[in-house]
Scaffold this motif. Structure first.
Motif, mmCIF file in Angstrom:
data_model
loop_
_atom_site.group_PDB
_atom_site.id
_atom_site.type_symbol
_atom_site.label_atom_id
_atom_site.label_comp_id
_atom_site.label_asym_id
_atom_site.label_seq_id
_atom_site.Cartn_x
_atom_site.Cartn_y
_atom_site.Cartn_z
ATOM 1 N N TRP A 12 -9.237 1.044 -5.660
ATOM 2 C CA TRP A 12 -8.856 1.951 -4.832
ATOM 3 C C TRP A 12 -8.891 1.329 -3.465
ATOM 4 N N GLY A 35 -2.098 7.291 -4.082
ATOM 5 C CA GLY A 35 -3.630 7.990 -4.040
ATOM 6 C C GLY A 35 -3.342 9.634 -4.047
ATOM 7 N N GLY A 75 -7.191 11.986 -1.956
ATOM 8 C CA GLY A 75 -6.507 10.744 -2.172
ATOM 9 C C GLY A 75 -5.461 10.293 -1.225
ATOM 10 N N PHE A 114 -4.413 6.637 0.160
ATOM 11 C CA PHE A 114 -5.067 5.464 -0.718
ATOM 12 C C PHE A 114 -4.035 4.984 -1.727
ATOM 13 N N ARG A 165 -3.866 2.941 -5.773
ATOM 14 C CA ARG A 165 -4.546 2.391 -6.778
ATOM 15 C C ARG A 165 -3.944 1.287 -7.447
#
Ligand SMILES: Cc1ncc(COP(=O)(O)O)c(C=O)c1O
Length: 388
Positions: free
Chosen positions: A326, A354, A361, A364, A366
């Motif tokens: 993350w 995210g 989220g 962000f 991933r």
């Protein structure tokens, strides 16, 4: 050469992850998004599937005593968790199981609590069933680590219409392995407010950097009776396409109800190859998994090193578990669409945005790092190119 260094071409294998032409409109894109690994399963699993293929008969199959024994031994040896006999039931997948649990244990007026940013099918499934979702947002502490806002959690569990709490342990994304103290608090709050716990522990075997996992149902008999724990060999041994997972339901009445829902959907057995693969993985996968974990830890460190050096404006959250990293890219002040444009078009790289995991989220990314080091380095090169 390390066994995980081998690059195996997955294009044209109907792989969801690698079908980047259909998913992103470009076959040049390197996929580091959906959570499966670019590694072959342990040799014993492949052998079990070959043996079954040689047997040649693929009639209706139900996991039997051997499968149950393999799962119970795995939990005992790997996680010091002893579960009783005859409390397992099976589902093709965990998302399927969560959907069936929502259908089984909640009604149209009921509310379900989740902890975003979190694996998005948790709230999407709840919404598809037309249940109201309550979001107990995780908090980022000063060490850039997610923590639970327990005051808010209790307020949401205390709502008389809240009937279910879906826990992700370890958490995806963010990679937190919840501590025994945190889980005890969650378990007791759910008991106090009579809220059923669905604990999705699909990532629990992939423990990195010496972190230890506590199954919430192992904390007390009362919590166990109020919990459905979902486990699977699919993330651990890269068997998602074989569709075999297991549910631990110590409470006989909850188990009966769940089994009725399975029957309602005509699901009374499991995929033949999946069953054999699951059993072989839990029986023989121990050493392979240890090697995998070392490899994943090296990959995490490589991502940290490259990003700290070349993209210091990003902040990598070191995962305590699993192969999903993350990355905090909020300092770039880009919208999701702008980030996607940079990643997909300029970098030719697919990560998960995210915001898919909930509003908090946003900003962000991933990144799936379960790939050979050479692929990882190529992905990091593309990430640096996209964002500089
Ligand atoms: C927390 C979590 N649960 C469930 C799944 C998917 O499980 P299944 O393929 O068994 O539906 C994933 C896949 O990434 C996951 O991260």
């Amino acid at each position: 050469m390390n066994r995980f260094d081998e690059i195996i071409n997955r294009r044209e294998t109907n792989s969801v992850k690698w079908n980047t032409k259909e998913m992103f409109g470009d076959e040049e894109i390197l996929p580091m998004w959906v959570a499966d690994m670019d590694f072959p399963a342990p040799a014993e699993v492949i052998e079990a599937i070959k043996n079954r293929a040689d047997h040649g008969i693929f009639g209706y199959t139900m996991p039997g005593e051997g499968t149950e024994k393999a799962i119970r031994s795995w939990l005992k040896n790997r996680h010091h968790w002893e579960i009783e006999e005859n409390i397992l039931t099976y589902s093709p997948g965990i998302v399927t199981a969560i959907s069936m649990a929502i259908q089984t244990y909640t009604g149209p007026e009921d509310k379900i609590v989740v902890q975003p940013p979190v694996y998005y099918p948790f709230f999407e499934m709840a919404k598809k069933h037309k249940r109201e979702v309550l979001y107990n947002e995780l908090l980022l502490n000063e060490h850039h680590r997610y923590e639970i806002n327990f005051d808010d959690l209790e307020a949401k569990l205390a709502d008389p219409n809240t009937k279910m709490f879906i826990l992700c342990n370890p958490h995806n994304p963010g990679g937190r392995v919840w501590s025994k103290e945190e889980l005890t608090k969650i378990g007791e709050l759910c008991l106090k407010h009579e809220v059923l716990i669905i604990s999705d522990d699909i990532h629990s075997d992939l423990l990195l950097f010496g972190n230890e996992y506590t199954p919430i149902a192992s904390i007390s008999k009362e919590i166990a009776e109020n919990t459905i724990t979902c486990i699977a060999p699919s993330k651990t041994f890269n068997l998602a396409g074989l569709q075999a997972s297991a549910l631990i339901i110590p409470n006989a009445s909850l188990r009966r109800k769940f089994n009725s829902t399975l029957q309602l959907h005509g699901l009374f057995g499991l995929n033949t190859l999946g069953t054999d693969a699951m059993e072989a993985a839990y029986k023989h996968g121990n050493d392979w998994l240890d090697e995998l974990i070392t490899y994943l830890e090296e990959n995490v460190t490589e991502v940290e090193n490259i990003i700290n050096e070349k993209l210091p404006q990003l902040n990598v959250m070191r995962p305590e578990s699993t192969y999903l990293i993350w990355i905090d890219a909020r300092s770039l002040h880009k919208t999701d669409d702008e980030i996607k444009e940079l990643l997909y078009k300029k970098g030719k790289l697919a990560l998960e945005p995210g915001s898919k995991f909930g509003e908090n989220g946003a900003g962000f990314l991933r990144m799936n790092i379960a790939c050979p080091k050479e692929t990882l380095q190529e992905g990091l090169k593309r990430l640096v190119h996209a964002l500089t």
